[in-house]
Scaffold this motif. Structure first.
Motif, short mmCIF file in Angstrom:
data_model
loop_
_atom_site.label_atom_id
_atom_site.label_comp_id
_atom_site.label_asym_id
_atom_site.label_seq_id
_atom_site.Cartn_x
_atom_site.Cartn_y
_atom_site.Cartn_z
N GLY A 2 0.81 -1.20 0.00
CA GLY A 2 0.00 0.00 0.00
C GLY A 2 0.84 1.26 0.00
N LYS A 3 0.18 2.36 -0.18
CA LYS A 3 0.86 3.66 -0.23
C LYS A 3 1.25 4.07 1.18
CE LYS A 3 0.05 8.44 -1.31
NZ LYS A 3 -0.66 9.36 -0.47
N ILE A 4 2.49 4.50 1.33
CA ILE A 4 2.96 5.05 2.59
C ILE A 4 3.20 6.53 2.34
CG2 ILE A 4 4.79 5.03 4.33
CD1 ILE A 4 5.23 2.08 3.59
N PRO A 5 2.44 7.39 3.02
CA PRO A 5 2.58 8.82 2.76
C PRO A 5 4.00 9.32 3.04
CG PRO A 5 0.66 8.36 4.13
CD PRO A 5 1.45 7.09 4.03
N LEU A 6 4.46 10.21 2.16
CA LEU A 6 5.80 10.78 2.30
C LEU A 6 5.95 11.47 3.65
CD1 LEU A 6 8.50 11.25 0.92
CD2 LEU A 6 7.52 13.29 -0.13
N ASP A 7 4.90 12.14 4.12
CA ASP A 7 5.01 12.81 5.41
C ASP A 7 5.20 11.81 6.55
OD1 ASP A 7 2.33 12.01 5.03
OD2 ASP A 7 1.53 13.69 6.20
N GLN A 8 4.68 10.58 6.41
CA GLN A 8 4.89 9.55 7.43
C GLN A 8 6.36 9.15 7.46
OE1 GLN A 8 2.38 6.06 7.15
NE2 GLN A 8 3.86 4.84 8.29
N VAL A 9 6.97 8.95 6.30
CA VAL A 9 8.39 8.60 6.23
C VAL A 9 9.20 9.73 6.87
CG1 VAL A 9 10.34 8.13 4.69
CG2 VAL A 9 8.09 7.22 4.13
N ALA A 10 8.85 10.96 6.54
CA ALA A 10 9.59 12.11 7.08
C ALA A 10 9.50 12.16 8.60
CB ALA A 10 9.05 13.40 6.46
N ILE A 148 10.61 12.68 -12.81
CA ILE A 148 9.94 12.76 -11.52
C ILE A 148 9.27 11.43 -11.22
CG2 ILE A 148 9.59 15.25 -11.52
CD1 ILE A 148 6.72 14.66 -12.51
N PRO A 149 9.08 11.11 -9.97
CA PRO A 149 9.57 11.85 -8.82
C PRO A 149 11.08 11.69 -8.67
CG PRO A 149 8.56 9.81 -8.09
CD PRO A 149 8.35 9.89 -9.58
N CYS A 150 11.67 12.64 -7.97
CA CYS A 150 13.09 12.61 -7.67
C CYS A 150 13.22 12.94 -6.18
CB CYS A 150 13.85 13.63 -8.51
SG CYS A 150 15.61 13.69 -8.13
N TYR A 151 13.95 12.11 -5.49
CA TYR A 151 14.16 12.30 -4.05
C TYR A 151 15.63 12.57 -3.81
CZ TYR A 151 9.72 9.82 -4.09
OH TYR A 151 8.43 9.44 -4.36
N ILE A 152 15.92 13.62 -3.04
CA ILE A 152 17.30 13.97 -2.75
C ILE A 152 17.45 14.10 -1.24
CG2 ILE A 152 19.11 15.72 -3.05
CD1 ILE A 152 17.71 16.45 -5.72
N ALA A 153 18.49 13.48 -0.73
CA ALA A 153 18.84 13.60 0.68
C ALA A 153 20.35 13.80 0.74
CB ALA A 153 18.42 12.36 1.46
N GLY A 154 20.77 14.90 1.35
CA GLY A 154 22.20 15.21 1.37
C GLY A 154 22.66 15.45 -0.05
N ASN A 155 23.68 14.72 -0.46
CA ASN A 155 24.18 14.88 -1.83
C ASN A 155 23.88 13.67 -2.70
OD1 ASN A 155 25.95 13.05 -0.77
ND2 ASN A 155 27.82 14.16 -1.33
N ALA A 161 9.65 6.09 -9.05
CA ALA A 161 8.90 5.58 -7.91
C ALA A 161 9.84 4.72 -7.06
CB ALA A 161 7.71 4.76 -8.39
N GLN A 162 9.75 4.88 -5.75
CA GLN A 162 10.65 4.19 -4.83
C GLN A 162 9.85 3.46 -3.76
OE1 GLN A 162 14.09 4.26 -5.25
NE2 GLN A 162 13.56 5.35 -7.14
N THR A 163 10.43 2.41 -3.24
CA THR A 163 9.82 1.71 -2.12
C THR A 163 10.12 2.48 -0.83
OG1 THR A 163 11.79 0.38 -1.69
CG2 THR A 163 10.15 -0.53 -3.25
N TYR A 164 9.37 2.16 0.18
CA TYR A 164 9.61 2.75 1.49
C TYR A 164 11.04 2.47 1.92
CZ TYR A 164 9.21 3.40 6.55
OH TYR A 164 9.40 3.79 7.84
N GLU A 165 11.48 1.22 1.73
CA GLU A 165 12.82 0.81 2.16
C GLU A 165 13.91 1.61 1.43
OE1 GLU A 165 9.87 -2.07 3.22
OE2 GLU A 165 10.36 -1.33 1.23
N LEU A 170 18.06 5.91 1.52
CA LEU A 170 18.56 7.19 1.05
C LEU A 170 18.73 8.16 2.22
CD1 LEU A 170 19.20 9.11 -1.39
CD2 LEU A 170 16.76 9.69 -1.38
N ILE A 171 17.75 8.20 3.11
CA ILE A 171 17.82 9.10 4.27
C ILE A 171 18.98 8.69 5.19
CG2 ILE A 171 16.61 9.73 6.41
CD1 ILE A 171 13.97 9.45 4.73
N GLU A 172 19.12 7.41 5.44
CA GLU A 172 20.16 6.94 6.35
C GLU A 172 21.56 7.18 5.79
OE1 GLU A 172 18.99 2.90 7.13
OE2 GLU A 172 17.53 3.52 8.65
N GLU A 173 21.71 7.18 4.47
CA GLU A 173 23.01 7.39 3.85
C GLU A 173 23.36 8.87 3.72
OE1 GLU A 173 22.91 5.27 0.16
OE2 GLU A 173 22.99 3.31 1.14
N ALA A 174 22.40 9.73 3.95
CA ALA A 174 22.64 11.18 3.80
C ALA A 174 23.49 11.72 4.94
CB ALA A 174 21.31 11.93 3.77
#
Length: 174
Positions: A2-10, A148-155, A161-165, A170-174
C-alpha cells in the motif's frame, strides 16, 4: 504493497520534506515527437506502477502542462497545506482525470483542502509564484534531474517511484 505517505516517512525519520517544482512538459517549449510505441509504453508503465504499488493510477489525457498547478503548490506551501495540496493534485491527475493546469479546476481543489479560493485564484491569475517555479526548474536542470519523482537527501538522489525501504536507505546514507 500500500501507499505510505511521504510525510509519514519524514516524521518517522525526522527529516524535512521540501517540494520542488519540475515540469516534464514545460510551457512554451515544443517537445520533439515521441518515437513509435512511446505513448503505449508510457501508459503501460503507469498501469504497471499502479499494480506494483497498490495505488489507483490512470493515464491522464487532460493535462499536458502543470505550470499553474506548480504555482498553486507554492501558494499552498506558504499557507501550510503543501502536502495536502500535492496529495490532492496526484489524486486529481492520476485518479480523477482532471486538467491540473486549468485554473478553475485548481481553485476547486484548493477550496476542498481548506485554502481560500479567492486568494488562490488571484495568485494564479497574477502569476505571483511563477518565478519560484522557474527557479526550481533551473535548479533541477543544474543538478541533473531529468524525471519525476526525484528524491534527494544530502548529496544523493534517486529518480522514479521508490519503495519505502529505498527512501529510508537514502535518508540513512545522507
Amino acid at each position: 504493497m500500500g501507499k505510505i505517505p511521504l510525510d509519514q516517512v519524514a516524521k518517522e525519520h525526522d527529516v524535512e520534506v521540501e517540494w520542488k517544482a519540475f515540469e516534464l512538459r514545460p510551457e512554451g517549449v515544443e517537445l520533439p515527437p515521441k518515437p513509435p510505441g512511446y505513448m503505449e509504453q508510457a501508459k503501460a508503465n503507469v498501469a504497471r506502477m499502479s499494480e506494483q504499488y497498490g495505488i489507483e493510477m490512470k493515464w491522464n489525457e487532460q493535462s499536458k502542462h502543470s505550470r499553474h498547478a506548480l504555482e498553486g503548490a507554492k501558494f499552498a506551501e506558504q499557507h501550510g497545506l503543501g502536502n495536502e495540496y500535492h496529495d490532492a493534485m496526484f489524486r486529481a491527475h492520476f485518479q480523477q482525470d482532471k486538467a491540473i493546469n486549468d485554473i478553475d479546476t485548481l481553485v476547486e481543489i484548493a477550496g476542498k483542502i481548506g485554502l481560500d479560493q479567492a486568494s488562490f485564484r488571484d495568485a494564479l491569475e497574477t502569476r505571483r509564484y511563477q518565478q519560484r517555479v522557474i527557479e526550481d526548474t533551473e535548479e533541477a536542470q543544474q543538478i541533473g534531474v531529468t524525471g519525476i519523482p526525484c528524491y534527494i537527501a544530502g548529496n544523493k538522489g534517486v529518480m522514479g517511484a521508490q519503495t519505502y525501504e529505498s527512501l529510508v536507505q537514502l535518508i540513512e546514507e545522507a
